[in-house]
Enzyme design. Structure first.
Site, PDB file in Angstrom:
ATOM      1  N   ARG A 126      -3.344   3.271  12.735  1.00 25.34           N
ATOM      2  CA  ARG A 126      -2.860   4.529  12.147  1.00 25.34           C
ATOM      3  C   ARG A 126      -1.861   5.213  13.063  1.00 25.34           C
ATOM      4  O   ARG A 126      -0.995   5.957  12.590  1.00 25.34           O
ATOM      5  CB  ARG A 126      -4.054   5.411  11.790  1.00 25.34           C
ATOM      6  CG  ARG A 126      -4.852   4.805  10.643  1.00 25.34           C
ATOM      7  CD  ARG A 126      -6.145   5.511  10.326  1.00 25.34           C
ATOM      8  NE  ARG A 126      -6.840   4.789   9.253  1.00 25.34           N
ATOM      9  CZ  ARG A 126      -8.064   5.063   8.843  1.00 25.34           C
ATOM     10  NH1 ARG A 126      -8.735   6.052   9.403  1.00 25.34           N
ATOM     11  NH2 ARG A 126      -8.628   4.360   7.885  1.00 25.34           N
ATOM     12  N   LYS A 159     -11.581  -7.737   6.091  1.00 29.56           N
ATOM     13  CA  LYS A 159     -11.027  -6.824   7.093  1.00 29.56           C
ATOM     14  C   LYS A 159     -12.025  -5.707   7.360  1.00 29.56           C
ATOM     15  O   LYS A 159     -12.495  -5.071   6.403  1.00 29.56           O
ATOM     16  CB  LYS A 159      -9.701  -6.247   6.575  1.00 29.56           C
ATOM     17  CG  LYS A 159      -9.029  -5.265   7.516  1.00 29.56           C
ATOM     18  CD  LYS A 159      -7.767  -4.674   6.893  1.00 29.56           C
ATOM     19  CE  LYS A 159      -7.127  -3.680   7.855  1.00 29.56           C
ATOM     20  NZ  LYS A 159      -5.951  -3.010   7.275  1.00 29.56           N
ATOM     21  N   SER A 161      -6.517  -3.721  14.583  1.00 30.58           N
ATOM     22  CA  SER A 161      -5.957  -3.051  15.754  1.00 30.58           C
ATOM     23  C   SER A 161      -7.016  -2.628  16.760  1.00 30.58           C
ATOM     24  O   SER A 161      -6.808  -2.768  17.977  1.00 30.58           O
ATOM     25  CB  SER A 161      -5.148  -1.832  15.309  1.00 30.58           C
ATOM     26  OG  SER A 161      -5.967  -0.912  14.593  1.00 30.58           O
ATOM     27  N   GLU A 164     -16.681  -7.493  -5.040  1.00 26.73           N
ATOM     28  CA  GLU A 164     -15.254  -7.275  -4.834  1.00 26.73           C
ATOM     29  C   GLU A 164     -14.480  -8.593  -4.914  1.00 26.73           C
ATOM     30  O   GLU A 164     -13.427  -8.677  -5.562  1.00 26.73           O
ATOM     31  CB  GLU A 164     -15.018  -6.607  -3.470  1.00 26.73           C
ATOM     32  CG  GLU A 164     -15.421  -5.143  -3.407  1.00 26.73           C
ATOM     33  CD  GLU A 164     -14.401  -4.228  -4.062  1.00 26.73           C
ATOM     34  OE1 GLU A 164     -13.383  -4.725  -4.572  1.00 26.73           O
ATOM     35  OE2 GLU A 164     -14.632  -3.006  -4.062  1.00 26.73           O
ATOM     36  N   LYS A 203     -12.359  -4.900   2.197  1.00 25.00           N
ATOM     37  CA  LYS A 203     -11.819  -4.029   3.240  1.00 25.00           C
ATOM     38  C   LYS A 203     -12.784  -2.873   3.457  1.00 25.00           C
ATOM     39  O   LYS A 203     -12.995  -2.044   2.570  1.00 25.00           O
ATOM     40  CB  LYS A 203     -10.439  -3.513   2.836  1.00 25.00           C
ATOM     41  CG  LYS A 203      -9.763  -2.634   3.877  1.00 25.00           C
ATOM     42  CD  LYS A 203      -8.367  -2.235   3.406  1.00 25.00           C
ATOM     43  CE  LYS A 203      -7.658  -1.358   4.417  1.00 25.00           C
ATOM     44  NZ  LYS A 203      -6.307  -0.963   3.968  1.00 25.00           N
ATOM     45  N   ARG A 242     -11.301   7.620   3.757  1.00 25.62           N
ATOM     46  CA  ARG A 242     -11.043   6.621   2.717  1.00 25.62           C
ATOM     47  C   ARG A 242     -12.325   5.975   2.209  1.00 25.62           C
ATOM     48  O   ARG A 242     -12.290   4.887   1.629  1.00 25.62           O
ATOM     49  CB  ARG A 242     -10.068   5.572   3.259  1.00 25.62           C
ATOM     50  CG  ARG A 242      -8.716   6.184   3.580  1.00 25.62           C
ATOM     51  CD  ARG A 242      -7.740   5.184   4.151  1.00 25.62           C
ATOM     52  NE  ARG A 242      -6.447   5.839   4.348  1.00 25.62           N
ATOM     53  CZ  ARG A 242      -5.610   5.564   5.339  1.00 25.62           C
ATOM     54  NH1 ARG A 242      -5.901   4.629   6.207  1.00 25.62           N
ATOM     55  NH2 ARG A 242      -4.453   6.215   5.451  1.00 25.62           N
ATOM     56  N   CYS A 246       0.863  -1.179   0.000  1.00 26.87           N
ATOM     57  CA  CYS A 246       0.000   0.000   0.000  1.00 26.87           C
ATOM     58  C   CYS A 246       0.896   1.225   0.000  1.00 26.87           C
ATOM     59  O   CYS A 246       2.124   1.125   0.086  1.00 26.87           O
ATOM     60  CB  CYS A 246      -0.933  -0.014   1.214  1.00 26.87           C
ATOM     61  SG  CYS A 246      -2.345   1.112   1.049  1.00 26.87           S
ATOM     62  N   CYS A 300      -0.227   4.260   1.853  1.00 27.72           N
ATOM     63  CA  CYS A 300      -0.663   5.242   2.848  1.00 27.72           C
ATOM     64  C   CYS A 300       0.405   5.558   3.889  1.00 27.72           C
ATOM     65  O   CYS A 300       0.482   6.692   4.371  1.00 27.72           O
ATOM     66  CB  CYS A 300      -1.952   4.780   3.524  1.00 27.72           C
ATOM     67  SG  CYS A 300      -1.834   3.219   4.417  1.00 27.72           S
TER      68      CYS A 300
END
Length: 325
Positions: free
Chosen positions: A206, A249, A275, A234, A196, A218, A121, A123
């Site tokens: 984050r 996720k 998380s 998807e 996701k 997002r 990714c 980000c």
């Protein structure tokens, strides 16, 4: 009571050994994937405040963590990088000597049997914190694919066993599969973050990866948490484009989606126990409100029961210890 007719379900619950004999779902250490955060500093083992027990590691201390991972029997890790410098196009994501690339090389050199998954990714590497190229505060899909392909190929060159794109750009599996094949990595599989959701459960991550978006959110590329049928679309796209694994996720609030995907597709399925799910349990346990071991093992078993073949979780080391008991 002599004439009452009913089923005796309790017959199979009379002892621990009998319950074990008829247990339908089993959690094994082989099911666990452990996330690791690496940083471009020296001498660092820094606990993440919102994720007790999870640390950022510099490369010179990474082997401390890997020694423990291997000793516990965990066979797979996923690497997230926190670069020293960021820019508009996330150039450190695809730098030959980027932090993730160097971590992959180090792990494969010292622990060759560990399966190393590279999170693919942008980000963590972009100054704006979004997962792609930004123009006029819009995340552009197709230009982002070019950078994601460069990232994936650089990670494969570094020795990654699996590429795990998490960006949710349309066509990311097709683009990365083509890029890997053209670069000679036809045997490197893709673990797609296929489903996701734009979730509030990502907050502590984050902090760990320094990846919060600097404007907006997002929701234009991650999925609406209210949608179920969209998950099929998807997943179907990613299967058609060449994914080797599918992922859902987050996990805890999306058990129905895990079961749906498992019922309809035949690729190995990963649940990401994210998380926020980790931190909520940790906070409650630290306050003495719950039994952490029992909660975690029930939660992970529930993910397996819902259909997950593999679980990416910050509890992997704890769960591995408890499974040995």
């Amino acid at each position: 009571m002599a004439t009452l007719q009913f089923d005796r379900h309790r017959r199979l619950r009379q002892s621990a050994n009998l319950r074990a004999m008829v247990r339908e779902t089993h959690l094994h250490v082989d099911d666990l994937i452990y996330p690791i955060f690496v940083v471009e500093e020296k001498g660092v083992k820094r606990e993440i405040p919102s994720m007790p027990g999870i640390y950022q590691f510099s490369l010179d201390r990474l082997n401390e963590e890997m020694d423990e991972v291997v000793q516990l029997g965990i066979k797979s890790v996923i690497i997230f990088g926190v670069p020293a410098e960021k820019d508009e196009v996330g150039s450190q994501a695809y730098c030959e000597h980027g932090i993730v690339q160097e971590a992959i090389r180090q792990i494969k050199a010292n622990y060759p049997d560990v399966v190393v998954i590279a999170d693919t990714c942008l980000c963590e590497y972009t100054s704006h914190g979004h997962c792609g190229v930004v123009e006029n505060e819009q995340v552009l899909n197709d230009p982002s694919l070019e950078l994601l392909v460069k990232t994936a190929v650089s990670q494969a060159k570094a020795g990654a066993d699996i590429i795990a794109p998490s960006n949710m750009m349309d066509g990311f599996v097709a683009a990365i599969r083509q890029g890997l094949d053209e670069a000679g990595f036809t045997n490197v599989p893709i673990m797609s973050y296929a489903i996701k959701y734009a979730s509030a459960f990502y907050g502590p991550f984050r902090d760990a990866a320094d990846s919060a978006p600097q404007f907006g959110d997002r929701k234009t590329y991650q999925m609406d948490p209210a949608n179920r049928l969209e998950a099929f679309r998807e997943a179907e796209s990613d299967v058609r484009e060449g994914a080797d694994f599918l992922m859902v996720k987050p996990a805890l609030a999306y058990m129905d989606i895990i079961r749906d995907i498992k019922n309809h597709f035949h690729l190995p399925l990963v649940a990401y126990n994210v998380s926020g799910e980790y931190s909520m349990v940790k906070a409650a346990a630290q306050n003495g409100w719950i039994n952490e071991k029992e909660i975690v093992m029930e939660m992970l078993t529930g993910m397996k029961r819902a259909g997950a073949d593999l679980i990416m979780t910050y509890f992997a080391k704890d769960a591995a210890r408890w499974l040995k008991e």
